[in-house]
Design an enzyme around this catalytic site. Structure first.
Site, PDB file in Angstrom:
ATOM      1  N   GLY A  13      46.008  46.271  44.004  1.00  0.00           N
ATOM      2  CA  GLY A  13      45.610  45.432  42.866  1.00  0.00           C
ATOM      3  C   GLY A  13      44.128  45.087  42.917  1.00  0.00           C
ATOM      4  CB  VAL A  15      42.995  39.998  44.307  1.00  0.00           C
ATOM      5  CG1 VAL A  15      42.781  39.151  45.557  1.00  0.00           C
ATOM      6  CG2 VAL A  15      42.547  39.223  43.064  1.00  0.00           C
ATOM      7  NE  ARG A  40      54.445  48.763  38.979  1.00  0.00           N
ATOM      8  CZ  ARG A  40      53.485  47.860  39.080  1.00  0.00           C
ATOM      9  NH1 ARG A  40      52.252  48.176  38.776  1.00  0.00           N
ATOM     10  NH2 ARG A  40      53.742  46.627  39.505  1.00  0.00           N
ATOM     11  CB  CYS A 129      39.828  32.214  40.755  1.00  0.00           C
ATOM     12  SG  CYS A 129      40.778  32.380  39.241  1.00  0.00           S
ATOM     13  CB  SER A 159      38.080  40.446  36.807  1.00  0.00           C
ATOM     14  OG  SER A 159      37.230  39.338  36.974  1.00  0.00           O
ATOM     15  NE  ARG A 236      41.498  35.378  30.661  1.00  0.00           N
ATOM     16  CZ  ARG A 236      41.805  35.107  31.930  1.00  0.00           C
ATOM     17  NH1 ARG A 236      40.881  35.122  32.867  1.00  0.00           N
ATOM     18  NH2 ARG A 236      43.043  34.826  32.280  1.00  0.00           N
ATOM     19  CG  HIS A 243      36.548  32.592  36.675  1.00  0.00           C
ATOM     20  ND1 HIS A 243      36.652  33.818  36.062  1.00  0.00           N
ATOM     21  CD2 HIS A 243      37.810  32.258  37.061  1.00  0.00           C
ATOM     22  CE1 HIS A 243      37.927  34.212  36.080  1.00  0.00           C
ATOM     23  NE2 HIS A 243      38.640  33.288  36.680  1.00  0.00           N
TER      24      HIS A 243
HETATM   25  O1  3JN Z   1      43.271  34.065  34.702  1.00  0.00           O
HETATM   26  C1  3JN Z   1      42.521  33.752  35.628  1.00  0.00           C
HETATM   27  O2  3JN Z   1      41.295  33.769  35.512  1.00  0.00           O
HETATM   28  C2  3JN Z   1      43.109  33.334  36.909  1.00  0.00           C
HETATM   29  C3  3JN Z   1      44.533  33.720  36.997  1.00  0.00           C
HETATM   30  C4  3JN Z   1      45.296  33.401  38.001  1.00  0.00           C
HETATM   31  C5  3JN Z   1      46.695  33.743  38.059  1.00  0.00           C
HETATM   32  C6  3JN Z   1      47.203  34.689  37.193  1.00  0.00           C
HETATM   33  C7  3JN Z   1      48.566  35.000  37.216  1.00  0.00           C
HETATM   34  C8  3JN Z   1      49.405  34.378  38.098  1.00  0.00           C
HETATM   35  C9  3JN Z   1      47.537  33.126  38.991  1.00  0.00           C
HETATM   36  C10 3JN Z   1      46.967  32.150  39.965  1.00  0.00           C
HETATM   37  O3  3JN Z   1      46.252  32.560  40.888  1.00  0.00           O
HETATM   38  O4  3JN Z   1      47.216  30.952  39.822  1.00  0.00           O
HETATM   39  C11 3JN Z   1      48.900  33.432  38.983  1.00  0.00           C
HETATM   40  C12 3JN Z   1      49.854  32.758  39.905  1.00  0.00           C
HETATM   41  O5  3JN Z   1      49.840  33.046  41.094  1.00  0.00           O
HETATM   42  O6  3JN Z   1      50.626  31.949  39.406  1.00  0.00           O
END
Ligand code: 3JN
Length: 339
Positions: A13, A15, A40, A129, A159, A236, A243
């Site tokens: 992924g 990250v 996958r 983040c 991202s 967004r 960010h």
């Molecule tokens: O959209 C962003 O800029 C940050 C997104 C974080 C995110 C996206 C999907 C699921 C998270 C998070 O890190 O909180 C999660 C999650 O783990 O719930």
């Protein structure tokens, strides 16, 4: 120096790939590396320090013989697999929201609350983040002037929604440039190219989104002070990486812009970039691929009469907002003799 058996879960992924790069570039003492992913992606080959490493299927036994596992595979996968890794004695540093608000689980930003890491707390949560880059800047100000209230508006890059988010902005922008029909939104609620979307994650009952409530709840936990009130609006923006946030704070003790600059210039993980006369302030293009959190536009908030400061903070959401913070947690475990 001792070296460690490390695993990256969700290695393919956006990250996960940055986690691998951070382990390499920061020269984390890796004895062996295991790359794990779902069906996958299992079978793909990735590189670690120039060598091919086959991505293996994630199973509940994946943590056997591993000392530190960096998880970035989403909350559902983490809930299912992380406890098995931890039960096998492996430190799990999890990038999802699965465990962040669990009272038993440390939620750590090394510049802020490294003391929350303990030898017997094998599961560790990496914050959201947007929260990470904000608390790195809030901590020294809170220690000096005690923050009562934070109001924050975020400008979050695509991202944050992973590779699919980046692909969507890329495809829409390219179609526009060629005069073609812009592809319909899929990952985001609306077209993101040439637009702003004031919704990240789903809405909750109080009208805030989940992303916004993460910033509120996680900030209190990391700072170890539930009295800090936080109101966030998360937006967004059509930026690929990094960010940006505008933060307003109200403090108990008076806090001047000069003192704020002095405190932040000495703060770990922060670089001041604040010279408006010479048009110097942080921007996402500048922060991309950088391991620093940049702060600028520091000024007295004219609505709070000396007890308020406002500033602009920018950081690479895939690095300090995710992979870098996770690797720094691992480095802190090593430095403090916990692993
Ligand atoms: O959209 C962003 O800029 C940050 C997104 C974080 C995110 C996206 C999907 C699921 C998270 C998070 O890190 O909180 C999660 C999650 O783990 O719930």
């Amino acid at each position: 120096m001792k070296k460690y058996k490390v695993a990256v879960v969700g290695a393919t992924g956006a990250v996960g790939l940055e986690m691998i790069k951070m382990l390499e570039s920061r020269k984390f003492p890796v004895e062996s590396i295991k790359l794990l992913a779902s069906e996958r992606s299992a079978g793909k080959t990735l590189k670690y320090n120039g060598k091919d490493v086959k991505v293996e299927l994630l199973t509940k036994d994946g943590g056997k013989g591993v000392e530190i596992a960096l998880f970035s595979a989403g909350a559902t996968v983490s809930k299912e697999f992380a406890p098995f890794f931890a039960a096998d004695g492996c430190f799990v540093i999890d990038n999802s929201s699965a465990w962040r608000m669990d009272k038993e689980i440390p939620l750590v930003v090394p510049e802020v609350n490294p003391h929350d890491l303990k030898k017997d707390k094998k599961l560790i949560a990496n914050p959201n983040c947007s929260t990470i880059q904000m608390v790195v800047a809030l901590k020294p100000l809170h220690d000096y002037a005690k923050i009562k209230r934070v109001i924050v508006s975020t400008y979050q890059s695509v991202s944050g929604a992973g590779q699919k988010g980046m692909n969507e902005l890329d495809a829409q922008t390219k179609a526009w440039a060629k005069g073609e029909t812009i592809p319909a939104a899929n990952k985001f609620q609306y077209q993101i190219a040439f637009n702003l979307i004031p919704q990240i994650d789903v809405f909750t009952e109080n009208g805030y989104t989940k992303e916004e409530m993460k910033m509120t709840n996680e900030t209190k936990k990391i700072m170890g002070d539930s009295s800090i009130e936080v109101s966030a609006t998360c937006v967004r923006v059509p930026v690929f990486r990094s960010h940006s946030e505008n933060v307003w704070i109200e403090t108990e003790k008076p806090l001047s812009p000069e003192k704020t600059k002095e405190l932040l210039s000495k703060a770990p993980g922060i670089q001041l970039m604040d010279d408006p006369e010479n048009k110097k302030y942080p921007m996402p293009l500048y922060a991309e691929n950088m391991q620093t959190t940049y702060v600028g536009r520091i000024r007295q908030d004219i609505s709070t009469k000396g007890n308020g400061i406002t500033f602009w903070v920018v950081s690479d959401n895939l690095l300090k907002g995710a992979a870098l913070n996770a690797v720094e947690i691992a480095e802190t475990l090593v430095k403090n003799g916990l692993v």
